[in-house]
Scaffold this motif. Structure first.
Motif, PDB file in Angstrom:
ATOM      1  N   GLN A 117       0.837  -1.212   0.000  1.00 50.59           N
ATOM      2  CA  GLN A 117       0.000   0.000   0.000  1.00 50.59           C
ATOM      3  C   GLN A 117       0.869   1.258   0.000  1.00 50.59           C
ATOM      4  O   GLN A 117       0.587   2.221  -0.722  1.00 50.59           O
ATOM      5  CB  GLN A 117      -0.929  -0.006   1.214  1.00 50.59           C
ATOM      6  N   GLY A 118       1.931   1.238   0.800  1.00 52.57           N
ATOM      7  CA  GLY A 118       2.821   2.402   0.853  1.00 52.57           C
ATOM      8  C   GLY A 118       3.479   2.679  -0.480  1.00 52.57           C
ATOM      9  O   GLY A 118       3.617   3.844  -0.892  1.00 52.57           O
ATOM     10  N   LYS A 119       3.889   1.630  -1.207  1.00 54.69           N
ATOM     11  CA  LYS A 119       4.541   1.795  -2.501  1.00 54.69           C
ATOM     12  C   LYS A 119       3.567   2.285  -3.566  1.00 54.69           C
ATOM     13  O   LYS A 119       3.987   2.772  -4.617  1.00 54.69           O
ATOM     14  CB  LYS A 119       5.167   0.478  -2.961  1.00 54.69           C
ATOM     15  N   ASN A 120       2.284   2.136  -3.287  1.00 54.47           N
ATOM     16  CA  ASN A 120       1.280   2.540  -4.274  1.00 54.47           C
ATOM     17  C   ASN A 120       0.469   3.751  -3.827  1.00 54.47           C
ATOM     18  O   ASN A 120      -0.637   3.990  -4.333  1.00 54.47           O
ATOM     19  CB  ASN A 120       0.357   1.362  -4.594  1.00 54.47           C
ATOM     20  N   GLY A 121       1.010   4.508  -2.867  1.00 55.08           N
ATOM     21  CA  GLY A 121       0.407   5.777  -2.477  1.00 55.08           C
ATOM     22  C   GLY A 121      -0.891   5.664  -1.707  1.00 55.08           C
ATOM     23  O   GLY A 121      -1.710   6.590  -1.730  1.00 55.08           O
ATOM     24  N   MET A 122      -1.094   4.553  -1.013  1.00 57.41           N
ATOM     25  CA  MET A 122      -2.332   4.362  -0.246  1.00 57.41           C
ATOM     26  C   MET A 122      -2.077   4.493   1.253  1.00 57.41           C
ATOM     27  O   MET A 122      -0.933   4.462   1.700  1.00 57.41           O
ATOM     28  CB  MET A 122      -2.911   2.958  -0.526  1.00 57.41           C
ATOM     29  N   GLN A 123      -3.166   4.630   1.986  1.00 59.76           N
ATOM     30  CA  GLN A 123      -3.067   4.598   3.437  1.00 59.76           C
ATOM     31  C   GLN A 123      -2.591   3.208   3.852  1.00 59.76           C
ATOM     32  O   GLN A 123      -3.167   2.196   3.431  1.00 59.76           O
ATOM     33  CB  GLN A 123      -4.432   4.888   4.072  1.00 59.76           C
ATOM     34  N   MET A 124      -1.553   3.129   4.685  1.00 60.56           N
ATOM     35  CA  MET A 124      -0.988   1.840   5.086  1.00 60.56           C
ATOM     36  C   MET A 124      -1.761   1.271   6.282  1.00 60.56           C
ATOM     37  O   MET A 124      -1.239   1.148   7.384  1.00 60.56           O
ATOM     38  CB  MET A 124       0.494   1.994   5.390  1.00 60.56           C
ATOM     39  N   LEU A 143       0.224  11.997 -13.900  1.00 60.84           N
ATOM     40  CA  LEU A 143       1.200  10.916 -14.052  1.00 60.84           C
ATOM     41  C   LEU A 143       0.782   9.733 -13.197  1.00 60.84           C
ATOM     42  O   LEU A 143       0.654   9.854 -11.976  1.00 60.84           O
ATOM     43  CB  LEU A 143       2.596  11.384 -13.632  1.00 60.84           C
ATOM     44  N   THR A 144       0.570   8.601 -13.837  1.00 65.87           N
ATOM     45  CA  THR A 144       0.188   7.390 -13.109  1.00 65.87           C
ATOM     46  C   THR A 144       1.393   6.486 -12.861  1.00 65.87           C
ATOM     47  O   THR A 144       1.254   5.419 -12.257  1.00 65.87           O
ATOM     48  CB  THR A 144      -0.890   6.613 -13.875  1.00 65.87           C
ATOM     49  N   PHE A 145       2.563   6.902 -13.330  1.00 66.23           N
ATOM     50  CA  PHE A 145       3.822   6.193 -13.048  1.00 66.23           C
ATOM     51  C   PHE A 145       4.964   7.188 -13.066  1.00 66.23           C
ATOM     52  O   PHE A 145       4.989   8.119 -13.870  1.00 66.23           O
ATOM     53  CB  PHE A 145       4.102   5.110 -14.097  1.00 66.23           C
ATOM     54  N   ARG A 157       0.247   4.652  -9.767  1.00 70.91           N
ATOM     55  CA  ARG A 157      -0.997   5.165  -9.211  1.00 70.91           C
ATOM     56  C   ARG A 157      -2.165   4.769 -10.114  1.00 70.91           C
ATOM     57  O   ARG A 157      -2.004   4.535 -11.316  1.00 70.91           O
ATOM     58  CB  ARG A 157      -0.951   6.708  -9.087  1.00 70.91           C
ATOM     59  N   GLU A 158      -3.338   4.738  -9.515  1.00 72.51           N
ATOM     60  CA  GLU A 158      -4.542   4.373 -10.273  1.00 72.51           C
ATOM     61  C   GLU A 158      -4.831   5.421 -11.343  1.00 72.51           C
ATOM     62  O   GLU A 158      -4.667   6.628 -11.113  1.00 72.51           O
ATOM     63  CB  GLU A 158      -5.739   4.264  -9.315  1.00 72.51           C
ATOM     64  N   ASP A 159      -5.260   4.955 -12.482  1.00 75.31           N
ATOM     65  CA  ASP A 159      -5.662   5.843 -13.575  1.00 75.31           C
ATOM     66  C   ASP A 159      -7.094   6.308 -13.302  1.00 75.31           C
ATOM     67  O   ASP A 159      -8.054   5.796 -13.876  1.00 75.31           O
ATOM     68  CB  ASP A 159      -5.551   5.089 -14.903  1.00 75.31           C
ATOM     69  N   ILE A 160      -7.225   7.292 -12.413  1.00 74.65           N
ATOM     70  CA  ILE A 160      -8.544   7.676 -11.895  1.00 74.65           C
ATOM     71  C   ILE A 160      -9.463   8.257 -12.966  1.00 74.65           C
ATOM     72  O   ILE A 160     -10.687   8.216 -12.821  1.00 74.65           O
ATOM     73  CB  ILE A 160      -8.420   8.676 -10.723  1.00 74.65           C
ATOM     74  N   TYR A 161      -8.890   8.817 -14.037  1.00 76.48           N
ATOM     75  CA  TYR A 161      -9.704   9.404 -15.100  1.00 76.48           C
ATOM     76  C   TYR A 161      -9.739   8.534 -16.361  1.00 76.48           C
ATOM     77  O   TYR A 161     -10.239   8.974 -17.403  1.00 76.48           O
ATOM     78  CB  TYR A 161      -9.177  10.794 -15.466  1.00 76.48           C
TER      79      TYR A 161
END
Length: 546
Positions: A271-278, A517-519, A530-534
């Motif tokens: 989660q930390g490597k992917n920008g999420m709450q750990m 930027l998603t990477f 990161r997730e491609d939110i759009y």
């Protein structure tokens, strides 16, 4: 037309018999290829169209059509180096086949076989390969400098002016030939961002990962979040993927389906490597990231290296504010040092934050929120129809176009016409919070405080109507006003709690760069996805592959 083809055949027979593989003959064949091309059409080499025209003609004309990539009938080391660099373009997220590699390789194979068998190389082969290699250099140079894809042609919501070509590629090739090295010249075209080179190395590693990948990447689907201590049929697959990515060691397992504390440590690291709450909770966003195979990561890296090639060099200014929408983060950068990083909330789907550059010029403390008409029409008016006291309850007021305050009770809220503006007065309940940071633009997008601070605790922070909400606006104001000793944290706090707006003009304009930027690779060379939110990556990937 028939006469032209007869002439070509006679010419080729004669030069083959008279000159054999003499280097001056290779030059003559090159000249012949260029001079007999059909005006208005690309030069063709054995049914393969060259990718550039002006560069090829000017380059060979300036050197009296002498060959570049062979000497005394044999290929030079530089020819092999360029072929290598064409193949290496895959680590820039580009496709080597876009540079006629399929046409180039057979020539190398034939010429290498000739050398092995003691057969003299044909001048026509050397000339055609010469043209194909030079053409590939020019096209690859263009794609490395400004990108292959034109964002304006794929309806990419990217309003930053695409970088323009500033390099003369024929001069660049001449420089490479003089120095006897191809790589430095091509490398000089890379974007001036450290994250590009680091991202390139990550992509190289991912390509190798993809080649060695043997896992089944069938999508994991969960009905509800999985918490430590719970059992789930997908736990073995989750454990396997974390071990694949090196985030979890092999360990003794009593119950394969149990979400145990060892696995939770691996989940938190992921989660930390992917920008999420750990938090260790395996929710939808964690699962979505776990579903990304090496192939999908390669594709995401390719897309974002292309985005970096679009960015103009002006983004390298000594002082600027960078907002990566896909990362929900703002960075204030000065002299290449990041002086402030803050979480942000960005536009939700269908209210997406745009991609552009504008200059921040002033700050408004204790601001009014001048509510856009689209929000007034879709949210405010229907709310007033349900509750006549809505305007007062939300600390709002209605004004005419000239700014005169109007009593809400005097307005027919059911009328199709609404010639008024609605604004929310300064105060704790104001949707803009206590301060906004202005960089005038056609989208009416700005950075501001918020009265909904709980949203910063979410992984999904695409929640606004398009503006950027910042987590610590007081600290942000402090770093922007650092040059003025009158602006202390106390004075900023006072300015943020007034009943009237206070406008403070900055003593310089600061570029604000909104990107998507998603990477990227961080300063340590670690991959960040990161997730491609759009849902924007697919269009660019398709264009890169075509």
């Amino acid at each position: 037309m028939a006469f032209k083809y007869i002439f070509i055949i006679v010419f080729m027979i004669s030069v083959s018999e008279v000159y054999s593989s003499d280097t001056s003959q290779t030059s003559e064949v090159i000249r012949f290829r260029i001079e007999t091309d059909t005006p208005g059409e690309r030069i063709k080499i054995r049914e393969t169209s060259l990718l550039t025209t002006d560069e090829i003609i000017n380059f060979y004309n300036d050197r009296d059509f002498s060959e570049v990539w062979s000497e005394e009938g044999n290929l030079t080391e530089l020819a092999y180096e360029l072929r290598f660099e064409i193949k290496q373009s895959q680590f820039d997220g580009l496709n080597p086949e876009d540079y006629n590699l399929d046409a180039i390789e057979p020539f190398f194979n034939k010429l290498e076989a000739n050398k092995k068998n003691g057969i003299q190389n044909d001048s026509g082969d050397l000339a055609d390969l010469d043209l194909l290699l030079s053409d590939a250099f020019f096209q690859l140079s263009n794609h490395l400098e400004i990108g292959k894809v034109d964002p304006s042609l794929i309806k990419e919501d990217w309003e930053i002016a695409r970088k323009e070509q500033s390099v003369n590629y024929t001069k660049l090739l001449n420089k490479a030939l003089e120095e006897g090295k191809i790589r430095p010249s091509l490398e000089s075209l890379y974007p001036n961002f450290l994250i590009y080179k680091k991202g390139r190395e990550v992509l190289r590693e991912l390509v190798e990962e993809e080649k060695a990948d043997t896992l089944d990447w069938k999508k994991i689907k969960i009905a509800k979040a999985i918490k430590v201590g719970e059992s789930n049929n997908d736990i073995p697959v989750i454990r396997e993927r974390l071990q694949y990515w090196g985030l979890l060691e092999l360990y003794d397992i009593e119950d394969p389906k149990l979400y145990d504390s060892v696995l939770m440590a691996g989940v938190k690291g992921f989660q930390g490597k992917n920008g999420m709450q750990m938090d260790g909770v395996i929710g939808n966003k964690t699962v979505a990231a776990l579903n990304d195979s090496p192939k999908m990561k390669v594709e995401k890296a390719r897309v974002n290296l292309e985005r970096l090639r679009w960015l103009p060099d002006t983004v390298q200014d000594a002082e600027f504010i960078l907002v990566n929408i896909a990362n929900f983060q703002l960075d204030y950068i000065k002299s290449l040092d990041t002086l402030l990083s803050a979480q942000v909330i960005v536009g939700k789907k269908y209210h997406e934050s745009p991609i552009f550059i504008a200059d921040m010029s002033y700050i408004v403390f204790s601001p009014y929120w001048n509510i856009p008409y689209s929000i007034t029409k879709s949210e405010i008016i229907p709310s007033v129809r349900k509750n006549p006291n809505y305007i007062t309850a939300k600390n709002m007021e209605v004004v005419t176009q000239s700014g005169k305050i109007v009593d809400p009770a005097s307005i027919d809220w059911n009328s199709k016409s609404f010639p008024y503006l609605v604004r929310q007065k300064p105060g704790p309940g104001n949707s803009l919070g206590m301060v906004k940071f202005m960089f005038p633009n056609k989208h009416n997008v700005y950075i501001h405080d918020t009265n909904a601070r709980s949203l910063f605790g979410n992984d999904d922070r695409a929640r606004s109507h398009g503006c950027i909400r910042i987590q610590d606006p007081q600290l942000f104001a402090k770093v922007l006003l650092e040059d003025d000793p009158n602006w202390t944290m106390d004075s900023i706090q006072t300015a943020m709690n007034q009943t009237q707006e206070k406008v403070v003009k900055l003593n310089r304009s600061i570029p604000v760069v909104l990107v998507y930027l998603t990477f990227w690779a961080d300063s340590k060379g670690e991959a960040q996805f990161r997730e491609d939110i759009y849902d924007r990556d697919a269009k660019i990937l398709e264009a890169l592959n075509n």
